[in-house]
Each structure stands twice: as C-alpha cells, then as structure tokens.
Design a protein around this motif. Sequence first.
Motif, PDB file in Angstrom:
ATOM      1  N   THR A  58      14.511  44.597 -26.187  1.00 24.46           N
ATOM      2  CA  THR A  58      14.610  45.611 -27.238  1.00 24.46           C
ATOM      3  C   THR A  58      15.964  46.301 -27.159  1.00 24.46           C
ATOM      4  OG1 THR A  58      12.263  46.001 -26.848  1.00 24.46           O
ATOM      5  CG2 THR A  58      13.408  47.590 -28.252  1.00 24.46           C
ATOM      6  N   ASN A  59      16.343  46.635 -25.938  1.00 25.29           N
ATOM      7  CA  ASN A  59      17.592  47.335 -25.696  1.00 25.29           C
ATOM      8  C   ASN A  59      18.799  46.451 -26.031  1.00 25.29           C
ATOM      9  OD1 ASN A  59      19.923  48.058 -23.822  1.00 25.29           O
ATOM     10  ND2 ASN A  59      18.624  49.857 -23.571  1.00 25.29           N
ATOM     11  N   SER A  60      18.798  45.209 -25.546  1.00 28.79           N
ATOM     12  CA  SER A  60      19.947  44.319 -25.786  1.00 28.79           C
ATOM     13  C   SER A  60      20.122  44.019 -27.271  1.00 28.79           C
ATOM     14  CB  SER A  60      19.765  42.982 -25.065  1.00 28.79           C
ATOM     15  OG  SER A  60      19.446  43.174 -23.735  1.00 28.79           O
TER      16      SER A  60
ATOM     17  N   THR B  13      19.045  45.737 -29.794  1.00 31.08           N
ATOM     18  CA  THR B  13      19.439  46.952 -30.525  1.00 31.08           C
ATOM     19  C   THR B  13      20.918  47.247 -30.314  1.00 31.08           C
ATOM     20  OG1 THR B  13      17.222  47.852 -30.242  1.00 31.08           O
ATOM     21  CG2 THR B  13      18.933  49.407 -30.904  1.00 31.08           C
ATOM     22  N   ARG B  14      21.399  47.052 -29.084  1.00 29.24           N
ATOM     23  CA  ARG B  14      22.834  47.255 -28.854  1.00 29.24           C
ATOM     24  C   ARG B  14      23.647  46.213 -29.610  1.00 29.24           C
ATOM     25  NH1 ARG B  14      24.646  47.266 -23.293  1.00 29.24           N
ATOM     26  NH2 ARG B  14      22.740  46.301 -22.580  1.00 29.24           N
TER      27      ARG B  14
ATOM     28  N   GLN C 114      13.755  51.011 -21.267  1.00 32.84           N
ATOM     29  CA  GLN C 114      14.842  50.602 -22.158  1.00 32.84           C
ATOM     30  C   GLN C 114      14.464  50.665 -23.637  1.00 32.84           C
ATOM     31  OE1 GLN C 114      17.273  47.277 -20.359  1.00 32.84           O
ATOM     32  NE2 GLN C 114      15.374  47.036 -19.252  1.00 32.84           N
TER      33      GLN C 114
ATOM     34  N   ARG D 107      15.916  54.537 -24.040  1.00 40.83           N
ATOM     35  CA  ARG D 107      17.270  54.914 -23.590  1.00 40.83           C
ATOM     36  C   ARG D 107      18.227  53.736 -23.752  1.00 40.83           C
ATOM     37  NH1 ARG D 107      13.863  57.448 -19.776  1.00 40.83           N
ATOM     38  NH2 ARG D 107      13.936  55.621 -18.439  1.00 40.83           N
TER      39      ARG D 107
ATOM     40  N   MET E 251      18.961  53.909 -29.140  1.00 37.97           N
ATOM     41  CA  MET E 251      17.599  53.483 -29.447  1.00 37.97           C
ATOM     42  C   MET E 251      16.973  54.333 -30.562  1.00 37.97           C
ATOM     43  SD  MET E 251      17.718  50.955 -27.497  1.00 37.97           S
ATOM     44  CE  MET E 251      16.097  50.227 -27.729  1.00 37.97           C
TER      45      MET E 251
ATOM     46  N   SER F  46      18.403  49.081 -14.797  1.00 31.59           N
ATOM     47  CA  SER F  46      18.675  49.160 -16.240  1.00 31.59           C
ATOM     48  C   SER F  46      17.789  50.188 -16.930  1.00 31.59           C
ATOM     49  CB  SER F  46      18.471  47.800 -16.928  1.00 31.59           C
ATOM     50  OG  SER F  46      19.248  46.815 -16.321  1.00 31.59           O
TER      51      SER F  46
ATOM     52  N   TRP G 112      18.702  53.416 -17.481  1.00 31.84           N
ATOM     53  CA  TRP G 112      19.577  54.314 -18.244  1.00 31.84           C
ATOM     54  C   TRP G 112      19.293  55.799 -18.018  1.00 31.84           C
ATOM     55  CZ3 TRP G 112      23.391  52.257 -21.636  1.00 31.84           C
ATOM     56  CH2 TRP G 112      23.301  50.887 -21.890  1.00 31.84           C
TER      57      TRP G 112
END
Lengths: 274, 133
Positions: A81-83, A85-86, A150, A153, A158, B46, B48
Amino acid sequence: MRFAFYPGCLVLQRMPEYEAATRAVLRALGIELEIIQQAACCGSPVAESFTAEWVYLAVYNLALVERMGHGTVATVCGGCTNSLTRGACALQNADVRAEANRRLEPLGLSVTGQVEVKHLVRLLAEREDEVRARIVRPLSLRVALTNPCQVFRPGGVMKFDDPVEPQSLRRLVELTGAEVVEYGGEDECCGATLYLADPDLALAAGRRKLEATQEADFLLHGCGNCQLLLRRFQRLIVRDEPGLRRQSLLLPQLVGLAMGLPEEELGLREGTWR
Amino acid sequence: MNHPEDCLQCGNCVTVCPVEMAGGHAIVTFLADPDATGYSVWLCTSCWRCQESCPGEVDIHRLMMEQRRREQAPAGYRAAFESILACGLALEVAQEELDQVRAAWGLESVRLPPSGLVQTLLRGSGRPEGREK
C-alpha cells in the motif's frame, strides 16, 4: 463495483486465505476484485534499498491497473500500500511521469498517475454503515489489534486516518461486537520487515507483542507481514513457553465471521477460531 | 553518512522506534548521537514512526535508503533483490505451483510477470548497486 486487486508477493504465494476472506467480505458489500495479471514487486523496501529507480516497479503496477480500466487498486498489506501510494505520488511530477512512460513504452504500457491505492482497512472504513448493516452475528471475542503501520504513515503521503494513532481498524473491530483489548502496543510495528536483516531481532519485536497481549483471545492483523511474523513464525518465538501462544485472525476473517459468512470462504477451519 | 542539518538530536525517534524497543540500534541511534557506533541502517521495520515524530521534519527514510545503497546489504536483502531481478518478485514462485494453490482455493488464475521485465524498468541498475564496498 469492481476494483483491481494487488495481493503482493507474500499474500499471493503464502496466504491464499487472506485473499479469499478479503474477496468474500467485499463481495458481501457488492465489490468484486479483479486481480492484476503479471504484477511485479511493489518496490519497497527491498528494491528501494538498492536503487533509487525502485519507483518504476511501483509505477509499472499502476500502469497495469490503468490498462485494466480501473481507477482504484485494492491492497491487503501495509508495505505494498505504501510503495504503490508513493509511486502514485511520484507520478504527480511531470518529469517522473515522462521517464516512467519512456520505460513503459517497450512493454506496451503507459501511465497517467490517476489510480488511487486503497488498503482493505480503508475500503471497509469508507463503508462503515454498510458493514454495520451486514453484521448478523456479533462476536464475543477479546481482540488485540496491530495497526498496519505503512497504511497510515507517512501521513502526508498516505492521507488516511491519524498517522500516529489511527482509529479506523479499531472501529471496524468494534463493529463486529468484539472487545478491543488495550495493550499499549497497537501502534508498534510487528517487526516482520526486520526479518530480512536480523531474524532474531524481528522475533524479539514479535515477542513483545505476545507478552503484552496475554488477556486477548486473538491477535488481529490487517497486513500479511504481521500475520507472517506473529502467526506463521510464532513457534520460533514461543519455543518452550506455551503460555506465550496466541491465536490470530485477519481483519476480513473477523468481519466475515460477524457477517455470518461461511468459515471455509474465510479460510478458517470450522470451529478452530472459537 | 552526514548528520542531517535539520536534526535537533531530540531523541523522539529513538523512543518510538520498534527496533530500539526490541534491543537493536537503528539509524535513529545515529540521529540522536552523531558519534554513536553499533547501529545499522538495515535494522528498520519500515513503520515510519520516527519520521512522523520528528520535529525537524528530517526525511529519515530517504537518508536511510541512500546510506543502504552505499553499504553491503545483509544476505536476506541480497537474496530478495536477486529474486526481484530474476523473476520480478521478492519471493520466487513457480507458475505451476501458483496455479495449483489458486485452483484449490477457487481463486481466479494469475500469470507471473514477464521475463526481463525488471531490466526494462530498472535500466540503470540491472545489478544491485553498492553490493561491494
């Protein structure tokens, strides 16, 4: 309603029950998931640790979603989700977008950066009333949750819930009738990502959770990494201390049970979760 | 690694770091004390939390990743990256095995990424950067 689905390598290969339960719960809410064909690694933390070009892995997956004609991709792990979204954020920069399209062109793909990435917690939180209306079997369980770090954050990227003390997962658990056991570690990472660099330290992080959640009937996870470390690897932590043992459920399993969905559709053997 | 100018050395990042709580020493140990030794930029979950707690708004994640690219990676990371280069996924799986599992669970079939994909996407880094010091 149909969304693209990005399971990520962990769930794709090791946790079909997570995908099955997710599909069952979303189907009950009128949402069908279409898995992305030929999806690749999301890019982080592994590729990102070796190259700044990792973002083109994330972007490739978003380009596949665009080709499918979907505006939203559903995810079930915090890391993906984090990757992704980035990756979507990076595409807002015209130079990155142009370079991405140069690299995608030989693959017959292109990308505009319009896809939204939404984790299961978010998809359900956005439909709280619909979830509540579907609860037919309130659960009398005591549950200790771990917020999938993640998904929340960094907050500026996010843009969902409170990044430090998110409440959406707790509210979803409470909708099922289950009691949320406070243990102070709800926002502490499970440690799974650490496993790649230092397995002993990862298990030490997991151990803190097992020790702190003794009053709970179940650990509750909204990420494949938490489930991997705290359920699959639990025997490596517990060893000769059976008192540390904890059962665990994935979010869609808990919600699905409260919706009265059949246990086998949720990847649970009959009775084993009680 | 240069100590970031915006870091106030307040130590907030150390108090919220799950690696530190578990007894390890991550990049946050270096941020709180630029003279510290015995920490590793590879010890990170990871999550954050450090970045979210930083009053100086230091991009700790970026700092950590840039330093990782200058160092020898632990074996687990190296193996996972080799897998990504070889098959596009951090965990390797055979199409046949995947087909069997998904059929048993009644899940729609899925094709793995095409070969050579990662070399096309990561043009400048067909091999891991910074693997050797």
